[in-house]
Enzyme design. Sequence first.
Site, PDB file in Angstrom:
ATOM      1  N   GLY A  76     -48.028   3.984 -24.248  1.00  0.00           N
ATOM      2  CA  GLY A  76     -46.933   3.770 -25.190  1.00  0.00           C
ATOM      3  C   GLY A  76     -47.016   2.424 -25.895  1.00  0.00           C
ATOM      4  N   HIS A 206     -47.447   8.279 -18.445  1.00  0.00           N
ATOM      5  CA  HIS A 206     -46.964   8.096 -17.071  1.00  0.00           C
ATOM      6  C   HIS A 206     -45.452   8.265 -16.941  1.00  0.00           C
ATOM      7  CE1 HIS A 206     -45.251   3.883 -16.897  1.00  0.00           C
ATOM      8  NE2 HIS A 206     -45.775   3.897 -18.096  1.00  0.00           N
ATOM      9  N   CYS A 328     -30.854 -12.412 -10.736  1.00  0.00           N
ATOM     10  CA  CYS A 328     -30.027 -13.587 -10.503  1.00  0.00           C
ATOM     11  C   CYS A 328     -30.893 -14.742 -10.011  1.00  0.00           C
ATOM     12  CB  CYS A 328     -28.949 -13.275  -9.472  1.00  0.00           C
ATOM     13  SG  CYS A 328     -27.795 -12.053 -10.072  1.00  0.00           S
TER      14      CYS A 328
END
Lengths: 386, 386
Positions: A76, A206, A328
């Site tokens: 892609g 995939h 985080c």
Amino acid sequence: MTLPPQSLIYLDHNATTPVDPAVREAMMPYLAGEFGNPSSGYPLGIRAREGVEHAREEVAALLGCAPSEVFFTSGGSESNNTVLKGVVDFRNPEKCHIITCAVEHPAVLNPCLFLVELGAKVTILPVDGLGRVDPEAVEKAIEPRTRLVSIMLANNETGTFQPLAEISRITRAKGVLLHTDAAQAVGKIPVDVESLGVDFLSVAGHKLYAPKGIGALYVREGKSVTPLIHGASQERGLRAGTENVVLAAGLGAACRVARERMEGDLEGMKAMRDRLQEILFEGIEGLVLNGDPEKRLPNTLNVSVPGLEGAKILSGLQGLMASTGAACHEDRVSMSHVLSAMKVPERVAMGTLRLTVGRSNSMAQVEEAGRMLVARVQEMRNEKEP
Amino acid sequence: MTLPPQSLIYLDHNATTPVDPAVREAMMPYLAGEFGNPSSGYPLGIRAREGVEHAREEVAALLGCAPSEVFFTSGGSESNNTVLKGVVDFRNPEKCHIITCAVEHPAVLNPCLFLVELGAKVTILPVDGLGRVDPEAVEKAIEPRTRLVSIMLANNETGTFQPLAEISRITRAKGVLLHTDAAQAVGKIPVDVESLGVDFLSVAGHKLYAPKGIGALYVREGKSVTPLIHGASQERGLRAGTENVVLAAGLGAACRVARERMEGDLEGMKAMRDRLQEILFEGIEGLVLNGDPEKRLPNTLNVSVPGLEGAKILSGLQGLMASTGAACHEDRVSMSHVLSAMKVPERVAMGTLRLTVGRSNSMAQVEEAGRMLVARVQEMRNEKEP
């Protein structure tokens, strides 16, 4: 299906999918005796070429186009780069304008940033709270030098569909090319290049049970791009390099299987996803759904548990594989650019889970995952407020 | 080894090679349960990443470099394009000069032509009758804006080696980057980036018993190029796109096997090639050897039968697979650009055969092929002059 061990539940099918047994089977001859180079004129080479062309027909059948409109790539990202860079005249980049949107994959946004550095103009449209682009905003952004609009079909994080058919009516009326990164959509929902009205469409193998390392690019008959990889004349001059025969055969088989299973898969995914959503919303107070609740991929559930950390929720559930929507750090939260563009508040975004079902799942697994997540959130909330 | 049926003799290992059983075996886990995305943080993803990194170590070991200097690509063409386009500042292409030579692969020459269209300067150096570039010509061609010299290690048609070590002494002294397309050399001869003194080196998996669709690019520590494929941060930002885990594992295994077998393979190939050469020169009057008789790949034999057509020689030998060096059309001969650059006369070039031995061959096969070719040429000559 190649299932993970029974004790594991894989809810990350938007990250990547297992290889379908039929895909593996289609590849095996080319890993053994059928090793010819498709450019060779003797039977061993001709059979390799026929294998690639047969695979091309399977991809075309899934997309509703002619085989001559399908080009194999390495995935892609290469497909996206080929279109975005391939429509720009590098001798005069400043004469080129591209329109895209803020929730695109990095394989669209980063080529755009590269083009901006060269002097091209790129408009990155905002999205609404559900992650949708406004077709009117596309229309307003078009100017005489606009060469391409690139808007994804379905978002990888939230599953939200973009209004491609509406956008294509605009681009066609204005004579502007339209590309869609359909990496997450192909294989999960029916994708037809005619009803979408696109000129270019990217496929990532995939994401639909073929291996990583193969993709395709649909190029509408009569349209063209400058090749990204120059060299010999493979793929009718659009993409040089000896053909990836093994994985092309795999992608062809994956597209055939997707076509054959489409209706059942779609219903099955949706039933599992909806059940998971139901369990989570019943069991977790204050849970937030990210993305369009209706117009989204049937396998994708993106939810946030405000105040908790997504990674910490998952790290307590070793048997469950899924993604988060933010990381985080010591002093800050780095939110995914998708949630950020949707203006999800930081306290919500930090507790985001992306749960994406697929062929490796059963309803029982999904219900088990739902119960595990509810219990885990309860446990963390109890720890927090003892 | 995956052998073609016994009745067939494959003498086209420079076109592509069978997949080594050890390569296939290394790939299989990633076609089954180990389907994770290397970017995922859970064990399934981590094991996929480890598979890729292990493969990178194997490639590095074969090239004599650090694993951090190896980047996976979709093949030799992409590796070449990455370097050639990646050293050019597209905002100021006219400030960039690249030096290459006339016998390079189209995957080097065609990117160069593209760069010329953008305004870059490219010098294509001539070669001598053996197909060799003169290092002094490289030195003379270097000017202040010269950014890169790209000279192949061994020619795909003739096997002729280029004087890379001599060229690297010049480029280093002048502060110019050096790239070599080593697609045909890696796996056939020891290739060490340090003794070659190159900054970039291209590898094509399917030339060394890995599948088509995978390659590698060596980038010397401290050197860099603009990515060809922009997107997410795979391959440390040099090459976006989810890693081709299956084929990377295959390339890693192929490099390990090549390293382990190097000495024996090299001697074995050379013995078979030399025996074939001996049989052909004994049996075919007027046969011409193309390329450097000494400094060439140990598996490559490029010969011409003046006055006959290469394709017609081979078309009469159904069991033998090999390449030619020219295609004859109704009114003209289109000679390969390599033979043309070597100034091989048309009447000679039209009768060119490229015979390249490899692991699929036995000495008995090669001797049989030699006898078949001698008999076929005799038959054609008898028909011509009855």
